[in-house]
Scaffold this active site. Sequence first.
Site, PDB file in Angstrom:
ATOM      1  N   GLY A 158       0.416  -1.154   0.448  1.00 44.61           N
ATOM      2  CA  GLY A 158       0.049   0.246   0.061  1.00 44.61           C
ATOM      3  C   GLY A 158       0.872   1.335  -0.061  1.00 44.61           C
ATOM      4  N   SER A 159       0.534   2.647   0.161  1.00 43.95           N
ATOM      5  CA  SER A 159       0.838   3.884   0.178  1.00 43.95           C
ATOM      6  C   SER A 159       1.714   3.747   1.117  1.00 43.95           C
ATOM      7  CB  SER A 159      -0.251   4.599   0.843  1.00 43.95           C
ATOM      8  OG  SER A 159      -1.252   4.895  -0.214  1.00 43.95           O
ATOM      9  N   VAL A 160       2.002   3.030   2.300  1.00 44.04           N
ATOM     10  CA  VAL A 160       3.714   3.305   2.326  1.00 44.04           C
ATOM     11  C   VAL A 160       5.654   2.963   1.333  1.00 44.04           C
ATOM     12  CG1 VAL A 160       3.490   2.367   4.566  1.00 44.04           C
ATOM     13  CG2 VAL A 160       3.826   1.373   3.253  1.00 44.04           C
ATOM     14  N   PHE A 161       4.262   2.083   0.442  1.00 48.03           N
ATOM     15  CA  PHE A 161       5.591   2.151  -0.926  1.00 48.03           C
ATOM     16  C   PHE A 161       6.177   3.616  -1.271  1.00 48.03           C
ATOM     17  CE2 PHE A 161       7.376   0.241  -3.933  1.00 48.03           C
ATOM     18  CZ  PHE A 161       8.139  -1.422  -3.477  1.00 48.03           C
TER      19      PHE A 161
END
Length: 577
Positions: A293-296
Amino acid sequence: MVDTSGEFNIASTIDHRFDFEGANKERSRATRGRILMAMGVFGLCFMAMFARLVMLGLDSPAMAQMGSAQGAIATFRPDLVDRNGEILATDIKTASIYAEPNRIIDVEEALDAITGVFPDLDSQSLRRRLSNKKLGFTWIKREVTPKQQQAIHEKGIPGLGYKSENKRFYPAGPTASHILGIVNVDNVGIAGMEKYIDAAGLAKADGGPAGSSMEPDPVKLSIDLRVQHALRDELYKSMTKFKSIAAAGIVLDVKDGEVLGMVSLPDFDPNNPVDVNKPDRLNRMTAGVYEMGSVFKTMTVAMALDSGSVHLNDSFDARQPIRVRGSTISDFHAKKRILSVPEIYIYSSNVGSAKMALKVGKEGHRDFLRKAHLLDRVRTELPETAAPVYPSVKRWTDLSTMTISFGHGLQVTPLQFAASAAALVNGGYYVKPTFLKMSDQEKAGVDHSDRVVSEQTSAEVRYLMRLNAVKGSGKRSRVDGYLVGGKTGTAEKVVDGKYDNHKLRNSFLAAFPIDNPRYIVLVMLDEPKGLKETYGYATAGVNAAPTAGAVIRRVGSILGVKPRFGQKIVPTVEASF
């Protein structure tokens, strides 16, 4: 005539006497031969009996165990201890009951005696084994209690006995189960660091009594039991509070790669691993691969900035969704305006991240991910490590680059992602994660040549992570006295080949203290539910972020990070990095 006859009779008598004595001598010789022969036969018999007794003596329970399929001598293993010397796994003595069917006189009597102590045993299978007189050895019950051992002893059944063996004991129970792993009934490691011990040749077939000079030296792990407990406790509380089906987390030293704590819930008790093979007991941190998800987006912005094609003060148009080949890329909380790079990061814009990645290009994107160790399996001491899943070169399209830029289309292990993220905040170099405590000499020799990003890029990433923790989706990760930086990730899970926005896998990537990071904290919650206090929202900002903050609040002082108050909330890149 008389005289002549008399002389004749005397001579005849003498001849008969000599004949009789000769016959006696012959008979004596024959008798002695028969006696000698009988003695020889009896001697051979006694020799055969003696040889058989020697064989039976050598064919003792211990020797039978050596030749048995189950393994004869239980392996003597070194203690596993945490970085401070606290025992995590150790050997204790236990007893196992065995039978020698060829010595059992009354099978039914032996069967009654055994099932009276162990009513759970299969009596039919046991009867067949006890009746097999060709069977010299068979296990009845491994690792019995002293009371059961005494009960069998008091039965006094010939052919039944017990042997002392080594059994593994884990004083902390399930606290570090996925790191420690388990051993089988023969005390051989089959998972986790226990399996590593055998692979590294650190276990011994016979190490002598505990405390002897033959006892193996303890294996010191990198984890801190206090940190491990705090991490597990906070994950368990959040898992319960948000009704998640699973949770996982890690505390990693960004300077040398030591794992200070790692947890995957639900876990199991290695002292009684009856649940270890259940699917939900998978070690999610190393053996499971997920779309993060958005941690990427932390990787994406680092790649874009390090490439030189994007700068911190650049802007991208995020007014409209992107439509490509029947797919639509949109923002969860769309600002519908042009966003700067910092705004793309703190507002978690999928559109902005996709456009940044496209500016680098799919070849540059793939090359960066490989350089960041996200396209190859990360090997550690733990044998349970999964390989990442991503499109092949032929199938890696511009759409792949766009979706991977915000954490979809590429699956990695959380440990793998945490190690790569450490390189983004520690000055730019990659350090391989380890579960073994490093000596000061080993730490001084850590290789800094495996560079992922430049020092300048690392400084800019730290700035953006702190900005997000103060003004963006990570505000709930705030911990008084500690400068925390971080990024949220809310990934929709794939159900029946489609993304389901009702089933989320949330994560929060944190680093502290962010002006000179020492530790990465990554937490994950699987399918958390919205609560009244979160107004029904179940995104990472309201559950994963505060969980990470709670972990940092508890482990910061344990790890020797002194709290500082009165610091500037968001220091500038130039001033502080």
